[in-house]
Motif scaffolding. Structure first.
Motif, short mmCIF file in Angstrom:
data_model
loop_
_atom_site.label_atom_id
_atom_site.label_comp_id
_atom_site.label_asym_id
_atom_site.label_seq_id
_atom_site.Cartn_x
_atom_site.Cartn_y
_atom_site.Cartn_z
N LEU A 137 -58.05 29.90 128.67
CA LEU A 137 -57.02 30.72 128.04
C LEU A 137 -57.59 31.78 127.09
N ILE A 138 -58.80 31.55 126.59
CA ILE A 138 -59.40 32.46 125.61
C ILE A 138 -59.56 33.85 126.24
N GLY A 139 -59.05 34.87 125.54
CA GLY A 139 -59.14 36.25 126.01
C GLY A 139 -57.96 36.68 126.88
N ARG A 140 -57.12 35.77 127.28
CA ARG A 140 -55.97 36.09 128.14
C ARG A 140 -54.88 36.79 127.32
N GLN A 141 -54.34 37.87 127.88
CA GLN A 141 -53.22 38.54 127.23
C GLN A 141 -51.91 37.90 127.69
N VAL A 142 -51.01 37.68 126.73
CA VAL A 142 -49.72 37.04 126.99
C VAL A 142 -48.62 37.80 126.27
N LEU A 143 -47.39 37.54 126.68
CA LEU A 143 -46.23 38.09 125.98
C LEU A 143 -45.60 36.98 125.16
N ALA A 144 -45.10 37.34 123.97
CA ALA A 144 -44.47 36.36 123.10
C ALA A 144 -43.37 37.03 122.27
N VAL A 145 -42.35 36.25 121.95
CA VAL A 145 -41.31 36.70 121.02
C VAL A 145 -41.87 36.47 119.62
N VAL A 146 -41.95 37.54 118.83
CA VAL A 146 -42.58 37.44 117.51
C VAL A 146 -41.57 37.42 116.36
N ASN A 147 -40.28 37.55 116.66
CA ASN A 147 -39.31 37.60 115.56
C ASN A 147 -38.32 36.43 115.56
N PHE A 148 -38.68 35.31 116.18
CA PHE A 148 -37.91 34.07 116.00
C PHE A 148 -38.40 33.41 114.72
N PRO A 149 -37.55 32.61 114.07
CA PRO A 149 -38.05 31.85 112.93
C PRO A 149 -39.09 30.83 113.39
N ALA A 150 -40.06 30.54 112.52
CA ALA A 150 -41.08 29.54 112.85
C ALA A 150 -40.42 28.18 113.02
N ARG A 151 -41.01 27.35 113.91
CA ARG A 151 -40.50 25.99 114.16
C ARG A 151 -41.60 24.99 113.87
N GLN A 152 -41.22 23.91 113.22
CA GLN A 152 -42.16 22.82 112.96
C GLN A 152 -42.22 21.94 114.20
N ILE A 153 -43.39 21.82 114.81
CA ILE A 153 -43.59 20.98 115.98
C ILE A 153 -44.69 19.99 115.61
N GLY A 154 -44.27 18.78 115.29
CA GLY A 154 -45.24 17.80 114.80
C GLY A 154 -45.87 18.34 113.54
N PRO A 155 -47.20 18.27 113.43
CA PRO A 155 -47.88 18.76 112.23
C PRO A 155 -48.13 20.27 112.23
N MET A 156 -47.70 20.97 113.27
CA MET A 156 -47.99 22.40 113.42
C MET A 156 -46.73 23.25 113.25
N ARG A 157 -46.90 24.41 112.66
CA ARG A 157 -45.82 25.38 112.54
C ARG A 157 -46.03 26.43 113.63
N SER A 158 -45.13 26.44 114.63
CA SER A 158 -45.22 27.40 115.73
C SER A 158 -44.51 28.68 115.29
N GLU A 159 -45.26 29.79 115.25
CA GLU A 159 -44.74 31.03 114.68
C GLU A 159 -44.19 32.01 115.71
N VAL A 160 -44.57 31.86 116.97
CA VAL A 160 -44.10 32.75 118.04
C VAL A 160 -43.76 31.91 119.27
#
Length: 118
Positions: free
Chosen positions: A67-90
């Motif tokens: 996956l390193i170096g791969r370009q992807v599309l993401a929604v960047v203006n959703f509120p962050a979500r707590q998923i387990g110990p991680m905060r998913s920002e996009v």
């Protein structure tokens, strides 16, 4: 698709509210704390947005090192979500394959980081 199953029609202004940008995966790691198999992704969206974290259920088709170096599309203006110990920002975008497993969405050619989908 029946009439009741059709998605609601939206106006162009509604579409513009969803900020979808291109980023490059800089780091990917297994995410064993997630309820479903997933990876932790760090995605660079360029100087305007910077690097953001995402949890992605993409373990069927991808290995972290690929996956390193791969370009992807993401929604960047959703509120962050707590998923387990991680905060998913996009929200990293993908579509289902024939088995319902996620295949990532990205540009067909290299493009500048942070470019907005239109």
């Amino acid at each position: 698709m029946s009439e009741k199953d059709k998605p609601a029609e939206i106006g162009f202004d509604d579409f513009l509210k969803v900020d979808i940008r291109v980023g490059r995966i800089t780091r990917a790691e297994p995410f064993p704390e997630a309820r479903k198999p997933a990876y932790k992704l760090w995605i660079d969206f360029g100087p305007e947005i910077g690097e953001k974290k995402s949890s992605a259920q993409i373990t069927r088709h991808y290995q972290p090192e690929d996956l390193i170096g791969r370009q992807v599309l993401a929604v960047v203006n959703f509120p962050a979500r707590q998923i387990g110990p991680m905060r998913s920002e996009v929200l990293t975008l993908g579509v289902p394959d024939a088995d319902g497993e996620v295949v990532l969405i990205g540009p067909g050619s290299q493009v500048p980081l942070g470019g907005r989908l239109f």
